[in-house]
Design a protein around this motif. Sequence first.
Motif, PDB file in Angstrom:
ATOM      1  N   VAL A  74     -19.043 -37.378 -49.646  1.00 49.03           N
ATOM      2  CA  VAL A  74     -19.942 -36.728 -50.594  1.00 49.03           C
ATOM      3  C   VAL A  74     -21.249 -36.399 -49.887  1.00 49.03           C
ATOM      4  O   VAL A  74     -21.807 -37.225 -49.156  1.00 49.03           O
ATOM      5  CB  VAL A  74     -20.198 -37.637 -51.812  1.00 49.03           C
ATOM      6  CG1 VAL A  74     -21.311 -37.072 -52.685  1.00 49.03           C
ATOM      7  CG2 VAL A  74     -18.921 -37.803 -52.617  1.00 49.03           C
ATOM      8  N   GLN A  75     -21.704 -35.180 -50.089  1.00 45.94           N
ATOM      9  CA  GLN A  75     -22.937 -34.732 -49.438  1.00 45.94           C
ATOM     10  C   GLN A  75     -24.109 -35.653 -49.792  1.00 45.94           C
ATOM     11  O   GLN A  75     -24.334 -35.974 -50.950  1.00 45.94           O
ATOM     12  CB  GLN A  75     -23.255 -33.302 -49.868  1.00 45.94           C
ATOM     13  CG  GLN A  75     -24.429 -32.686 -49.142  1.00 45.94           C
ATOM     14  CD  GLN A  75     -24.564 -31.211 -49.465  1.00 45.94           C
ATOM     15  OE1 GLN A  75     -23.890 -30.698 -50.358  1.00 45.94           O
ATOM     16  NE2 GLN A  75     -25.413 -30.526 -48.739  1.00 45.94           N
ATOM     17  N   GLN A  98     -23.204 -34.057 -60.087  1.00 44.72           N
ATOM     18  CA  GLN A  98     -23.809 -32.784 -60.482  1.00 44.72           C
ATOM     19  C   GLN A  98     -23.141 -32.184 -61.709  1.00 44.72           C
ATOM     20  O   GLN A  98     -23.706 -31.302 -62.353  1.00 44.72           O
ATOM     21  CB  GLN A  98     -23.733 -31.794 -59.310  1.00 44.72           C
ATOM     22  CG  GLN A  98     -22.318 -31.365 -58.940  1.00 44.72           C
ATOM     23  CD  GLN A  98     -22.315 -30.308 -57.859  1.00 44.72           C
ATOM     24  OE1 GLN A  98     -22.947 -29.267 -58.025  1.00 44.72           O
ATOM     25  NE2 GLN A  98     -21.620 -30.581 -56.758  1.00 44.72           N
ATOM     26  N   PHE A  99     -21.931 -32.633 -62.053  1.00 38.05           N
ATOM     27  CA  PHE A  99     -21.218 -32.074 -63.196  1.00 38.05           C
ATOM     28  C   PHE A  99     -21.333 -32.933 -64.458  1.00 38.05           C
ATOM     29  O   PHE A  99     -20.887 -32.522 -65.517  1.00 38.05           O
ATOM     30  CB  PHE A  99     -19.735 -31.892 -62.857  1.00 38.05           C
ATOM     31  CG  PHE A  99     -19.491 -30.981 -61.695  1.00 38.05           C
ATOM     32  CD1 PHE A  99     -19.844 -29.636 -61.775  1.00 38.05           C
ATOM     33  CD2 PHE A  99     -18.923 -31.446 -60.531  1.00 38.05           C
ATOM     34  CE1 PHE A  99     -19.621 -28.783 -60.707  1.00 38.05           C
ATOM     35  CE2 PHE A  99     -18.684 -30.599 -59.461  1.00 38.05           C
ATOM     36  CZ  PHE A  99     -19.049 -29.266 -59.548  1.00 38.05           C
ATOM     37  N   TYR A 114     -22.091 -35.564 -71.146  1.00 37.71           N
ATOM     38  CA  TYR A 114     -21.534 -34.211 -71.116  1.00 37.71           C
ATOM     39  C   TYR A 114     -20.939 -33.935 -69.748  1.00 37.71           C
ATOM     40  O   TYR A 114     -21.199 -34.650 -68.765  1.00 37.71           O
ATOM     41  CB  TYR A 114     -22.590 -33.154 -71.462  1.00 37.71           C
ATOM     42  CG  TYR A 114     -23.718 -33.028 -70.457  1.00 37.71           C
ATOM     43  CD1 TYR A 114     -23.590 -32.249 -69.295  1.00 37.71           C
ATOM     44  CD2 TYR A 114     -24.930 -33.671 -70.672  1.00 37.71           C
ATOM     45  CE1 TYR A 114     -24.617 -32.130 -68.381  1.00 37.71           C
ATOM     46  CE2 TYR A 114     -25.972 -33.568 -69.763  1.00 37.71           C
ATOM     47  CZ  TYR A 114     -25.805 -32.798 -68.619  1.00 37.71           C
ATOM     48  OH  TYR A 114     -26.830 -32.694 -67.708  1.00 37.71           O
ATOM     49  N   TYR A 115     -20.135 -32.882 -69.694  1.00 33.27           N
ATOM     50  CA  TYR A 115     -19.504 -32.446 -68.442  1.00 33.27           C
ATOM     51  C   TYR A 115     -19.666 -30.941 -68.341  1.00 33.27           C
ATOM     52  O   TYR A 115     -19.356 -30.214 -69.287  1.00 33.27           O
ATOM     53  CB  TYR A 115     -18.020 -32.825 -68.450  1.00 33.27           C
ATOM     54  CG  TYR A 115     -17.218 -32.247 -67.308  1.00 33.27           C
ATOM     55  CD1 TYR A 115     -17.389 -32.705 -66.011  1.00 33.27           C
ATOM     56  CD2 TYR A 115     -16.292 -31.224 -67.537  1.00 33.27           C
ATOM     57  CE1 TYR A 115     -16.653 -32.173 -64.968  1.00 33.27           C
ATOM     58  CE2 TYR A 115     -15.553 -30.688 -66.501  1.00 33.27           C
ATOM     59  CZ  TYR A 115     -15.734 -31.161 -65.219  1.00 33.27           C
ATOM     60  OH  TYR A 115     -15.000 -30.634 -64.189  1.00 33.27           O
ATOM     61  N   SER A 116     -20.144 -30.460 -67.192  1.00 30.40           N
ATOM     62  CA  SER A 116     -20.424 -29.036 -67.034  1.00 30.40           C
ATOM     63  C   SER A 116     -19.500 -28.346 -66.038  1.00 30.40           C
ATOM     64  O   SER A 116     -19.678 -27.172 -65.744  1.00 30.40           O
ATOM     65  CB  SER A 116     -21.876 -28.833 -66.590  1.00 30.40           C
ATOM     66  OG  SER A 116     -22.118 -29.482 -65.345  1.00 30.40           O
ATOM     67  N   GLY A 117     -18.509 -29.069 -65.519  1.00 31.49           N
ATOM     68  CA  GLY A 117     -17.594 -28.478 -64.552  1.00 31.49           C
ATOM     69  C   GLY A 117     -16.576 -27.556 -65.198  1.00 31.49           C
ATOM     70  O   GLY A 117     -16.512 -27.421 -66.420  1.00 31.49           O
ATOM     71  N   LEU A 128     -20.856 -43.375 -61.226  1.00 33.92           N
ATOM     72  CA  LEU A 128     -21.772 -42.266 -61.017  1.00 33.92           C
ATOM     73  C   LEU A 128     -23.056 -42.826 -60.430  1.00 33.92           C
ATOM     74  O   LEU A 128     -23.730 -43.646 -61.071  1.00 33.92           O
ATOM     75  CB  LEU A 128     -22.057 -41.539 -62.336  1.00 33.92           C
ATOM     76  CG  LEU A 128     -20.877 -40.802 -62.971  1.00 33.92           C
ATOM     77  CD1 LEU A 128     -21.215 -40.341 -64.383  1.00 33.92           C
ATOM     78  CD2 LEU A 128     -20.474 -39.601 -62.119  1.00 33.92           C
ATOM     79  N   ASN A 129     -23.344 -42.401 -59.201  1.00 33.49           N
ATOM     80  CA  ASN A 129     -24.526 -42.906 -58.494  1.00 33.49           C
ATOM     81  C   ASN A 129     -24.579 -44.437 -58.480  1.00 33.49           C
ATOM     82  O   ASN A 129     -25.645 -45.053 -58.612  1.00 33.49           O
ATOM     83  CB  ASN A 129     -25.805 -42.348 -59.115  1.00 33.49           C
ATOM     84  CG  ASN A 129     -26.047 -40.901 -58.719  1.00 33.49           C
ATOM     85  OD1 ASN A 129     -25.713 -40.495 -57.609  1.00 33.49           O
ATOM     86  ND2 ASN A 129     -26.593 -40.126 -59.636  1.00 33.49           N
ATOM     87  N   GLY A 130     -23.411 -45.043 -58.341  1.00 34.35           N
ATOM     88  CA  GLY A 130     -23.349 -46.495 -58.243  1.00 34.35           C
ATOM     89  C   GLY A 130     -23.212 -47.216 -59.567  1.00 34.35           C
ATOM     90  O   GLY A 130     -23.002 -48.428 -59.597  1.00 34.35           O
ATOM     91  N   TYR A 131     -23.314 -46.488 -60.693  1.00 34.64           N
ATOM     92  CA  TYR A 131     -23.185 -47.119 -62.005  1.00 34.64           C
ATOM     93  C   TYR A 131     -21.748 -46.987 -62.501  1.00 34.64           C
ATOM     94  O   TYR A 131     -21.266 -45.868 -62.712  1.00 34.64           O
ATOM     95  CB  TYR A 131     -24.130 -46.465 -63.019  1.00 34.64           C
ATOM     96  CG  TYR A 131     -25.588 -46.545 -62.625  1.00 34.64           C
ATOM     97  CD1 TYR A 131     -26.275 -47.755 -62.701  1.00 34.64           C
ATOM     98  CD2 TYR A 131     -26.262 -45.411 -62.188  1.00 34.64           C
ATOM     99  CE1 TYR A 131     -27.617 -47.826 -62.349  1.00 34.64           C
ATOM    100  CE2 TYR A 131     -27.605 -45.470 -61.824  1.00 34.64           C
ATOM    101  CZ  TYR A 131     -28.274 -46.684 -61.909  1.00 34.64           C
ATOM    102  OH  TYR A 131     -29.600 -46.758 -61.555  1.00 34.64           O
TER     103      TYR A 131
END
Length: 460
Positions: A74-75, A98-99, A114-117, A128-131
């Motif tokens: 992951v970037q 990001q999604f 929510y999900y934006s993908g 997500l980010n470690g959570y």
Amino acid sequence: LLLEDGTAKIVDCLDRGESVVVPEMVDGVQVSTIGERAFGKCFNATRIELPGNLTTVESNAFENCFVLEEVSVVQGSAAEAALREMGLNVVCRPGPEQFYGYTVRSDGTAVILYYSGQDTELIIPAALNGYPVSGIGDKAFSDNKSLSRVVLPDTVTRIGYAAFDGCIALTEIVLSRRLERIDRYAFESCALRSIHLPASLTTIGEGAFAGYGTLAEITVEPGCEAFAVMDGALVRVADMTLLLYPAAREAREYTTPQGIVAIGEEAFRFNGKLERLTIGEGVRTVGSLAIDDMPNLKSISLPASLEKMDIGSCPALKEIGVAQGNPMFAVMNDALVNTRAMELLCVPAARINGEYTVPDGIRSIGDSSFASTGLRNVSLPAGLKQIGNRAFEECSGFSGQLVIPDSVTSIGSYAFQNCTLLSEIDLGTSLKTINGYAFSGCAALGAINLPESLTTIESY
């Protein structure tokens, strides 16, 4: 290997394929470290994908990976720089964060908001980010028209209200093995074909799987104490409520299982297969919309034990039977009647041949009791007090004059909506209330003489 900080270390990889994917979590534990020589036996690997929350890659982790062409990370991840220093061809991919929109709870877990993908098949990340992701929030994926398959991580314990409502392309959902709660209408109006419920599940809200009539099978993992499948139907064991009968199950006749005492909301709704339904003895209540939008249902039999129910849209219905000894319901002139309130609840649509005479003694016409039938003319009895909401809605063949008895005091909302041929109406002498849109869409209706008794006219 479990580390002191509660995260996992990969010490060996058993995948001997060309493309190796290391998961975000193993048995619910976040992967943070790749151990020394972890991929030492991946002789055939040309691509290895590492998890987004990786922080450490130990020396010689990729020893013997002779044909390895790229390592995907992951970037911006903590491991990216270390991998480049090893001289590997590092390919960065966007992280899932990001999604997703999410909130972090006090226990340090994330709930997706929510999900934006644009994915059609989606594997929701375990963190997500470690959570760690513990929940899918209310309406988080609602009205997503692209999703066809969703896999939930085993970290998820709750799916919120209407979380996937309106996902009309969603045919498959893989639930978390640790899922405890599915809230109301979570998967309403989805196209699910089957559903497998985990043993950990304790709560399912009303209408959780109400939908388009595509569900053919429900299974429950062995060991589940809260729910069971009985004769194909999902049952809540604690109160023996039949929650859902699969709408696409291939059966023409069905009798509710012995021991059932209640039918849940929308339990049989949208079933296009059943022609005969028998509510077994012992059932006391039938929930709202439980018997509705059933285009092929021709016959329904009700037990002596039944105390509460209604029947919705069943255009092929010809017969309603009530067992002897029922103190609440009876059939009068083909209609189901609540004999205590003397309320007409339903007239089998297929029995109406243009004209119908409401039995003497009826004091109330129930909600939607004649809606969308082939009724052209109706005779209402003296002594009638109320006409319910949507009682004659969409009776497009209803024509000529309608005489409301002098005893009627109230006409419900949308009661005669879209009775497009209704041309004349006598409202009687005692009418007090006309509720909202009672005569909307009655294009042929001319002048109306309002009685002096009238005190309330809502929106029209």
